[in-house]
Design an enzyme around this catalytic site. Structure first.
Site, PDB file in Angstrom:
ATOM      1  N   ASP A  51       0.802  -1.332   0.138  1.00 49.63           N
ATOM      2  CA  ASP A  51       0.062  -0.118   0.147  1.00 49.63           C
ATOM      3  C   ASP A  51       0.702   1.179  -0.250  1.00 49.63           C
ATOM      4  O   ASP A  51       0.447   2.190  -0.645  1.00 49.63           O
ATOM      5  CB  ASP A  51      -0.916   0.151   1.187  1.00 49.63           C
ATOM      6  N   HIS A  52       1.969   1.498   0.473  1.00 42.11           N
ATOM      7  CA  HIS A  52       2.796   2.386   0.755  1.00 42.11           C
ATOM      8  C   HIS A  52       3.558   3.062  -0.340  1.00 42.11           C
ATOM      9  O   HIS A  52       3.890   4.125  -0.582  1.00 42.11           O
ATOM     10  CB  HIS A  52       3.739   2.239   2.060  1.00 42.11           C
ATOM     11  N   ASP A  89       3.388  -1.065  11.755  1.00 39.83           N
ATOM     12  CA  ASP A  89       2.814   0.335  11.314  1.00 39.83           C
ATOM     13  C   ASP A  89       2.284   0.866  12.628  1.00 39.83           C
ATOM     14  O   ASP A  89       1.525   0.209  13.342  1.00 39.83           O
ATOM     15  CB  ASP A  89       1.967   0.257  10.275  1.00 39.83           C
ATOM     16  N   ARG A 140      -1.915  12.235  10.167  1.00 40.24           N
ATOM     17  CA  ARG A 140      -0.500  13.057  10.491  1.00 40.24           C
ATOM     18  C   ARG A 140      -0.316  14.246   9.699  1.00 40.24           C
ATOM     19  O   ARG A 140      -0.579  14.208   8.484  1.00 40.24           O
ATOM     20  CB  ARG A 140       0.572  11.889  10.433  1.00 40.24           C
ATOM     21  N   SER A 200       5.916   7.455  13.272  1.00 33.77           N
ATOM     22  CA  SER A 200       5.979   6.231  12.589  1.00 33.77           C
ATOM     23  C   SER A 200       6.793   5.024  13.149  1.00 33.77           C
ATOM     24  O   SER A 200       7.661   5.341  14.245  1.00 33.77           O
ATOM     25  CB  SER A 200       6.647   6.459  11.255  1.00 33.77           C
ATOM     26  N   ARG A 229       8.748   3.024  11.756  1.00 28.03           N
ATOM     27  CA  ARG A 229       9.851   2.604  10.813  1.00 28.03           C
ATOM     28  C   ARG A 229      11.258   2.751  11.504  1.00 28.03           C
ATOM     29  O   ARG A 229      11.531   3.433  12.228  1.00 28.03           O
ATOM     30  CB  ARG A 229       9.943   3.710   9.880  1.00 28.03           C
TER      31      ARG A 229
HETATM   32  C1  MIC Z   1       2.964   6.685   8.840  1.00 31.20           C
HETATM   33  O1  MIC Z   1       1.772   6.846   8.596  1.00 31.20           O
HETATM   34  O2  MIC Z   1       3.767   7.432   9.204  1.00 31.20           O
HETATM   35  C2  MIC Z   1       3.547   5.311   8.057  1.00 31.20           C
HETATM   36  C3  MIC Z   1       4.054   5.598   6.968  1.00 31.20           C
HETATM   37  O3  MIC Z   1       2.421   4.285   7.848  1.00 31.20           O
HETATM   38  C4  MIC Z   1       4.335   4.485   9.092  1.00 31.20           C
HETATM   39  C5  MIC Z   1       5.030   3.491   8.600  1.00 31.20           C
HETATM   40  C6  MIC Z   1       6.091   3.632   7.508  1.00 31.20           C
HETATM   41  O4  MIC Z   1       6.797   4.444   8.019  1.00 31.20           O
HETATM   42  O5  MIC Z   1       6.333   2.854   6.715  1.00 31.20           O
HETATM   43  C7  MIC Z   1       3.888   4.323  10.251  1.00 31.20           C
HETATM   44  O6  MIC Z   1       2.661   4.714  10.732  1.00 31.20           O
HETATM   45  O7  MIC Z   1       4.359   3.292  11.084  1.00 31.20           O
HETATM   46 FE1  SF4 Z   2      -0.689   4.650   5.223  1.00 36.34          FE
HETATM   47 FE2  SF4 Z   2       0.363   5.493   7.315  1.00 36.34          FE
HETATM   48 FE3  SF4 Z   2      -1.137   7.186   5.948  1.00 36.34          FE
HETATM   49 FE4  SF4 Z   2      -2.312   5.228   6.950  1.00 36.34          FE
HETATM   50  S1  SF4 Z   2      -1.338   6.735   8.015  1.00 36.34           S
HETATM   51  S2  SF4 Z   2      -2.706   5.772   4.980  1.00 36.34           S
HETATM   52  S3  SF4 Z   2      -0.848   3.543   6.840  1.00 36.34           S
HETATM   53  S4  SF4 Z   2       0.702   6.416   5.382  1.00 36.34           S
END
Ligand code: MIC
Ligand code: SF4
Length: 747
Positions: A92-93, A157, A445, A640, A642
């Protein structure tokens, strides 16, 4: 997880919960029931909120394509044939929003072929379910297919808690945690404190689930939920759909909460039935008493939760948060005045709905209801309008039910079922790189630089229905609840409150959901990583601790203010290198603000004094075999999950990170990768540290749980100051530190 496994879990709950009631001498909250039911060894386990380290057996693991690469690379190092718990991977990302769903998915498949092939073949080999690119956003797919009341899941995630909307304890963690759980190990987490949120009244009119959580973000702040579970209960909960509950739990990640969840109710049962899980709904109904808190807890919550927040939903106004932080909240009615006062550009350049937080059928229906009103009145949208559905099931259903058509008639673009603009996968050409501009979305976010890579974009978050109305107003000065906009005849036009059923009257549309089951016998499946690949790199174990104290280490960076994982390891274009540690390390600290200069991404090399990117400086130190430290501010590593934000520093020579406070997932990620995470015992000691200082850490051989650590600050003139720092490591985690990483300790 099969229905039989859910049944077995439910049947095992009464005895376990009863045992816990006897041992604790009191009734239990729902979160406690679920934790107790998943304890590796209830009798041996110490239980003490905020203190004990719980060892739990999880029911499921979920991975997405950006963090999942590292999780799988680490899992592979454990040398297992199959995953030990049901697991899935979701692509998805990595899909960039550019021209619309079909083309964007095809382009992503071409551009990311190597990574998708890796994820696909590892899934096939090790018994992991694979959700193809375009099938949906991980959390929406989990809610529709796998989440169930009373379960325990971890996911790589931070918005994994979305599944709390179905009464599950679902926790966001780093990839290493997932890799270990998949390898069959128990999973550890700090026994969380509990916040009870008592909901009374009823959501009506413009107010929506999103407002519950944006309001709470303002109240509790981005660190208010750290190491806490937020449990929602009370009569108001019944007025919120299961997917609405998901929205609230999802964005609980913005409070730093371990997770959030709701008690099982009929709205959840209805959602389970609508998503073809009547058998689980029936089982949950039969075991209802174990899937809610005990009656005494509900009667007298203050006695059993560490904190209780009261929200009367009938009085809750629609809220909007931003820019730059999800806890900058106010009711929409107060926004116009603040925009003027702050001098933010009021004109909205882009309006976006959807994402994992807000892409349910109900969300789309309510947004379309607003759009229909405008269409009927002949009012035109003033900003581009982008829609990201959460899953193929939602996509097909809104297409069938004419919702997509409504969005297209207002000039909207329906993007792929993917993260897209939420994570910087957004090709935007309507503003210049440094141009200050305003966008509104229903995402969760809004850290600087997140959506389009530009820290000059001011991102505001609110419900999909308010975003849609704002697309017609075109300005933050429009309050859709109380205000009007000019109609085509020049007369004022007023929206009426949005309406929309929570579940499709004709059921969800079918079609190819995009799932592929693993091979029955994965033995013969090959997983290939080309040595020349710039996308994937096999991991080399980090060196073990050499048994010596850290002496006079230079400071690579002292960060000031918000240092989220988006600041430490930005996403967007960098998502490309998530499987290649060396390549991705070029983004290290690119967004972090240097406390000595106020500049982002750059600093003086502690040896040569040359001003370069932090990565360049770190690579230079590494080449000279000099290790270094990071000094950080409050809630360091927020956002995140990550683990790249821990792995890149580790890979380039970081030994210790000393901060005012940590966000939970990041602190664990640092421990897992063998970095020593310390907090200043006296917060103001942060101010003592200057650019040319050196830092020593003493007494490492005697590191023990709960024992403070001595840190010595060496000034260039030879003066030294000794300060105390705190650490939260268990015996096992100290073992990881000594081994060089959690993975080294395993093998
Ligand atoms: C996000 O919403 O910040 C992400 C991208 O989904 C991250 C995961 C990532 O950095 O791949 C998260 O929420 O953990
Ligand atoms: Fe994707 Fe993270 Fe955004 Fe949700 S918050 S849509 S998991 S990047």
């Amino acid at each position: 997880m099969s229905v039989d496994q859910v049944k077995r879990l439910y049947e095992s709950m009464p005895a376990k919960v009863d045992q816990a009631r006897r041992r604790f001498g009191r009734p239990l909250t729902l979160a406690e029931k679920i934790l107790v039911a998943h304890a590796e060894d209830f009798a041996k386990q110490e239980w003490s909120r905020g203190k004990a380290q719980l060892r739990l057996r999880v029911d499921r693991v979920s991975l997405q394509d950006a963090t999942g690469q590292m999780a799988l690379l680490q899992f592979m190092q454990a040398g297992k044939k199959q995953v030990a718990v049901p697991s899935t991977v979701h692509c998805d990302h990595l899909i960039r929003a550019e021209s619309g769903a079909a083309e964007d998915v095809q382009r992503a498949i071409n551009e990311n072929r190597e990574v998708y092939d890796f994820l696909h073949s590892t899934s096939k080999k090790y018994g992991i379910g694979f959700w193809k690119p375009g099938a949906g956003i991980i959390h929406q797919v989990m809610l529709e297919n796998y989440a169930f009341p009373g379960g325990l899941m971890i996911g790589a995630d931070s918005h994994t808690p979305n599944a709390g909307g179905l009464g599950m304890v679902a926790i966001g963690v780093g990839g290493a945690d997932c890799g270990e759980a998949m390898a069959g190990l128990a999973w550890e987490v700090l026994d969380p404190k509990l916040i009870g949120v008592h909901l009374t009244g009823k959501l009506t009119g413009w107010s929506s689930p999103k407002d519950v959580i944006t309001y709470l973000c303002g109240l509790l702040t981005v660190k208010g939920g750290t190491n806490k579970i937020i449990e929602y209960f009370g009569p108001g909960a019944e007025s919120i759909s299961a997917t609405g509950k998901g929205t609230i739990c999802n964005m609980g990640a913005e409070l730093g909460a371990t997770t959030s969840l709701f008690h099982f109710d009929d709205r959840m049962a209805a959602y389970l039935r609508a998503t073809e899980r009547a058998d689980i709904a029936r089982l949950a109904e039969q075991h209802r008493q174990h899937l809610v808190a005990d009656p005494d807890v509900i009667r007298d919550p203050r006695k059993f939760y560490d904190e209780v927040v009261e929200i009367n939903l009938s009085e809750l106004e629609p809220h909007i948060v931003g820019p730059h932080s999800p806890d900058r909240a106010r009711p929409i009615s107060k926004l116009a005045a603040e925009v003027k006062k702050e001098g933010w550009p009021a004109g909205i350049r882009q309006a976006l709905i959807g994402s994992c937080t807000n892409s349910s059928y109900e969300d789309m229906r309510r947004a379309a209801h607003i759009a229909m009103q405008a269409l009927k009145a002949g009012v035109k949208a003033k900003t581009p309008f982008l829609v990201t559905p959460g899953s193929e099931r939602i996509y097909q259903t809104i297409k069938r039910d004419g919702i997509m058509d409504t969005f297209q008639r207002i000039g909207g673009t329906v993007l792929a079922n993917a993260c897209g603009p939420c994570i910087g996968q957004w090709k935007r050409s309507d503003v210049g790189k440094e141009e200050t501009n305003t966008i509104v979305s229903s995402f969760n976010r809004n850290f600087p630089g997140r959506n389009d890579g530009s820290a000059s974009t001011l991102s505001f978050l609110t419900s999909p229905e308010i975003v849609t109305a704002l697309a017609f107003g075109g300005t933050l000065e429009f309050d859709p609840v109380h205000g009007t906009i000019p109609g085509p005849d020049g007369k004022p036009f007023r929206f009426t409150a949005p309406e929309g059923e929570e579940l499709p009257a004709q059921g969800f549309a079918g079609g190819d959901a995009g799932y592929e089951a693993p091979a029955a016998d994965g033995e013969g499946v090959q997983v290939a990583i080309a040595p020349s690949s710039e996308r994937l790199q096999l991991l080399q174990p980090f060196p073990r601790w050499d048994g010596r104290d850290f002496g006079e280490l230079p400071i690579l960076i002292k960060t000031k203010g918000k240092t989220t994982t988006d600041h430490i390891s930005p996403a967007g274009a960098w998502l490309r290198y998530r499987g290649h540690l060396d390549r991705i390390s070029d983004n290290m600290f690119l967004g972090a603000v240097n406390a000595f200069t106020g500049q982002a991404g750059k600093g003086a090399n502690p040896i040569t004094g040359e001003v370069k990117t932090f990565t360049q400086n770190a690579r230079d130190l590494k080449a000279k075999a000099i290790s270094w430290v990071v000094i950080g501010d409050e809630n360091y590593g927020e956002g995140s999950s990550r683990e790249h934000a821990a792995m890149s520093p580790r890979y380039l020579g970081c030994k210790v990170v000393i901060v005012k406070s940590f966000a939970r997932i990041h602190e664990t990620n640092l421990k897992k990768q063998g970095i020593l995470p310390l907090t200043f015992a006296k917060t103001s000691d942060y101010d003592l540290i200057e650019q040319a200082d050196r830092v020593s850490v003493r007494g490492l051989a005697a590191l023990a749980p709960g024992k403070p650590v001595e840190v010595v600050i060496h000034k260039p003139d030879g003066k030294t100051t000794s300060i105390q720092c705190l650490q939260t490591m268990t015996d096992e985690q100290i073992g990881w530190f000594k081994a060089g990483s959690a993975l080294n300790a395993l093998t």
